[in-house]
Design an enzyme around this catalytic site. Structure first.
Site, PDB file in Angstrom:
ATOM      1  N   ASP A  97      47.447  12.384  35.514  1.00  0.00           N
ATOM      2  CA  ASP A  97      47.694  12.693  36.926  1.00  0.00           C
ATOM      3  C   ASP A  97      48.505  11.535  37.529  1.00  0.00           C
ATOM      4  OD1 ASP A  97      47.338  13.684  39.685  1.00  0.00           O
ATOM      5  OD2 ASP A  97      45.802  14.959  38.813  1.00  0.00           O
ATOM      6  N   HIS A 157      51.893  11.803  36.801  1.00  0.00           N
ATOM      7  CA  HIS A 157      52.550  12.523  37.890  1.00  0.00           C
ATOM      8  C   HIS A 157      53.314  11.603  38.829  1.00  0.00           C
ATOM      9  CE1 HIS A 157      49.669  16.239  37.391  1.00  0.00           C
ATOM     10  NE2 HIS A 157      50.317  15.915  36.282  1.00  0.00           N
TER      11      HIS A 157
END
Ligand SMILES: *[C@@H]1O[C@H](CO)[C@@H](O)[C@H](O)[C@H]1NC(C)=O
Ligand SMILES: *[C@@H]1O[C@H](CO)[C@@H](O)[C@H](O)[C@H]1NC(C)=O
Ligand SMILES: *[C@@H]1O[C@H](CO)[C@@H](O)[C@H](O)[C@H]1NC(C)=O
Length: 400
Positions: free
Chosen positions: A227, A250
Site C-alpha cells: 500500500d 502505492h
C-alpha cells in the site's frame, strides 16, 4: 581565623554545589549515570517461541520509573512478543530502546489481529528506538483476507501515539499484518535509516502513516509494501520526507482527506529526493468526493525520480476504494502545491492528472522542470478544475 573563614567558605561552596547538583539532577536525568535493563536478565528467551512480553514490560516499567537516563537492551536473537504496550507518563524523558535482535509477532493472527496494534508507545516523551527488526508475520492474515473467509483486521506493527520527542533510527519492519508504523497525535518525531518491507500484493500494509501530528521528519529510508509507502492523514503539519526509496507500493500520499465533514487538513509538507520504482502512484494528494472543512496546502514535491510509475503526479479529489462512493464535489481545498525537478518514466499514457473539486478548484499548482516519458514517447496530462503555472521544461506540457 583565616582557617575558619576558609572552612566556612568551603561549607558554603559544598552546600551550593549540593543544591546545584540536586537541581540539575532532576529533571535532567542525562547528568546521572545511565541505567540499563537487559530483557534477557529479566527473563526474555531468544528462542523465537517463548513469549517474552513480560520481560519487555518489566524492563519498561523500570526504565519509565527511573529518574536517570535508562536503556532497555534487547540482545541478538529472536524474541516472540505477543504484545507490548510501553505507556507513559514516565518519570524519565531519556529512554533508549537498543535492539540488536528481532521481535516476532505471533504467527496466529487470532492472537492480536483484533487488538489494533502490536508494539505500542503511548504518552511518552524522549524515547529513542535504535536498531532492531520487527517481524509482524502477516502472511497468514493476508492469505485469509485474500480468501472469502472472514478475518480480523490485523494489527499495526508499531504504533507511536500521543508522544513527543521520539527518535527511531535503523529499525526494520517486516511483513506487518496491517500498517507497519503509525504515528498519531505526536510532536517532533524523527525517523532515519528505516527499512520497511512487505510484498507488493499484501493488503493494507502501508509503510508509515502519520496522522494528527506536528513536526515529523523521515530521512534515508527504504520502503516497499502493498500500500502507500508513506501516507499523511488529517491534522498534520510541518513534515519533512527526504531521501526515500519507495516501491513496490502505492507511492507517497497526502490523504485520503475529507472523509469526514469536520476535519483539519495537512500543511507544510516537503517531499524531497525520492525514487519511486514500479509503484501505483508517485506523489499523490487524495480526497473523498464529499463536503468537508479539510485542506492540503503549502506542499513541495521536489527532486523525484519515477521508474515505471502508473500515476507519477496525481491529485485525485474523487478518491474512493470500492463501492458506495460519494459523488459530490469535494470540500477539500488544495492550494499551493509545487512539483519541481521530477523526472522519469510513466507506466501509463496519462503521467500527470489533476482531478480537482468542481466547488473548490486546486489553485497555486506550480510545475517546474518536470520531464516524464511513456514508452519513450511524450505522455499526456489531464486537468479538471486545476489552476496554476508552469516554468522550465514541462513534459507532458502543462494543462493548467
Ligand atoms: C515516579 O516517581 C515517583 C516518586 O519516586 C513514583 O511514586 C512514581 O511511581 C514514579 N512513576 C512511574 C511511572 O514509575
Ligand atoms: C491475492 O489474490 C490475487 C488474485 O488471485 C493474487 O493476485 C494476489 O497475489 C494474492 N495476494 C496474496 C497476498 O496472496
Ligand atoms: C515547515 O516545516 C518545517 C519542518 O519540516 C519547519 O522547519 C518549518 O518551520 C515549518 N514552517 C512553518 C511556516 O511552520
Amino acid at each position: 581565623m583565616a582557617e575558619l573563614i576558609f572552612n566556612t567558605c568551603l561549607n558554603y561552596l559544598v552546600l551550593a554545589l549540593g543544591i546545584f547538583m540536586l537541581l540539575s539532577e532532576s529533571p535532567s536525568p542525562a547528568n546521572a549515570a545511565p541505567v540499563q535493563y537487559n530483557v534477557v536478565s529479566l527473563g526474555a528467551k531468544a528462542d523465537g517461541k517463548t513469549d517474552s512480553s513480560k520481560a519487555f514490560l518489566s524492563a519498561w516499567t523500570s526504565a519509565c520509573g527511573s529518574t536517570s537516563a535508562a536503556t532497555i537492551y534487547v540482545p541478538q536473537g529472536r524474541f516472540l512478543v505477543q504484545s507490548a504496550s510501553f505507556n507513559g507518563q514516565c518519570n524519565n524523558s531519556a529512554i533508549t530502546v537498543h535492539i540488536d535482535g528481532t521481535l516476532i509477532a505471533p504467527s496466529d493472527y487470532n492472537v492480536n489481529g483484533n487488538a489494533g496494534s502490536w508494539i505500542v508507545f503511548r504518552h511518552v516523551t524522549g524515547v529513542s528506538v535504535m536498531g532492531g527488526i520487527l517481524d509482524g508475520q502477516g502472511t497468514d492474515l493476508w492469505a485469509c483476507k485474500n480468501s472469502s473467509k472472514s478475518c480480523p483486521t490485523g494489527a499495526t506493527s508499531l504504533l507511536i501515539s500521543n508522544s513527543q520527542n521520539i527518535l527511531v533510527s535503523g529499525l526494520t519492519s517486516l511483513n506487518s499484518q496491517m500498517f507497519h508504523i503509525v504515528i498519531n497525535g505526536c510532536q517532533n518525531v524523527k525517523m532515519q535509516g528505516m527499512k520497511v518491507s512487505a510484498p507488493g500484493n499484501s493488503p493494507n500494509t502501508d509503510g508509515i502513516h502519520i496522522g494528527a501530528s506536528t513536526g515529523f521528519t523521515i530521512l534515508n529510508s527504504k520502503i516497499g509494501t502493498g500500500d502507500d509507502c508513506i501516507s499523511i492523514g488529517p491534522s498534520s503539519n510541518n513534515l519533512w520526507i527526504e531521501n526515500i526509496a519507495c516501491g513496490p507500493g502505492h507511492g507517497i500520499s497526502i490523504g485520503s482527506l475529507g472523509k469526514t465533514q469536520q476535519e483539519d487538513g495537512v500543511q507544510n509538507v516537503t517531499v524531497k529526493t525520492v525514487t519511486f520504482t514500479g509503484t501505483q502512484n508517485g506523489v499523490r494528494i487524495k480526497s473523498w468526493a464529499r463536503p468537508s472543512t479539510s485542506f492540503a496546502r503549502n506542499i513541495l514535491f521536489q527532486n523525484a525520480i519515477m521508474n515505471n510509475v502508473q500515476n507519477p503526479i496525481i491529485i485525485d479529489q474523487n478518491y474512493c476504494l470500492n463501492s458506495g462512493c460519494p459523488s459530490q464535489a469535494s470540500g477539500v481545498r488544495v492550494n499551493d502545491v509545487t512539483y519541481q525537478d521530477i523526472h522519469g518514466t510513466s507506466a501509463t499514457a496519462v503521467a500527470v492528472k489533476f482531478d480537482c473539486s468542481a466547488k473548490y478548484p486546486c489553485t497555486g499548482i506550480r510545475m517546474q522542470d518536470v520531464k516524464l516519458t511513456y514508452r519513450s514517447q511524450v505522455p499526456s496530462a489531464s486537468c479538471a478544475h486545476a489552476q496554476g503555472t508552469a516554468s522550465g521544461v514541462v513534459q507532458p506540457s502543462s494543462c493548467l
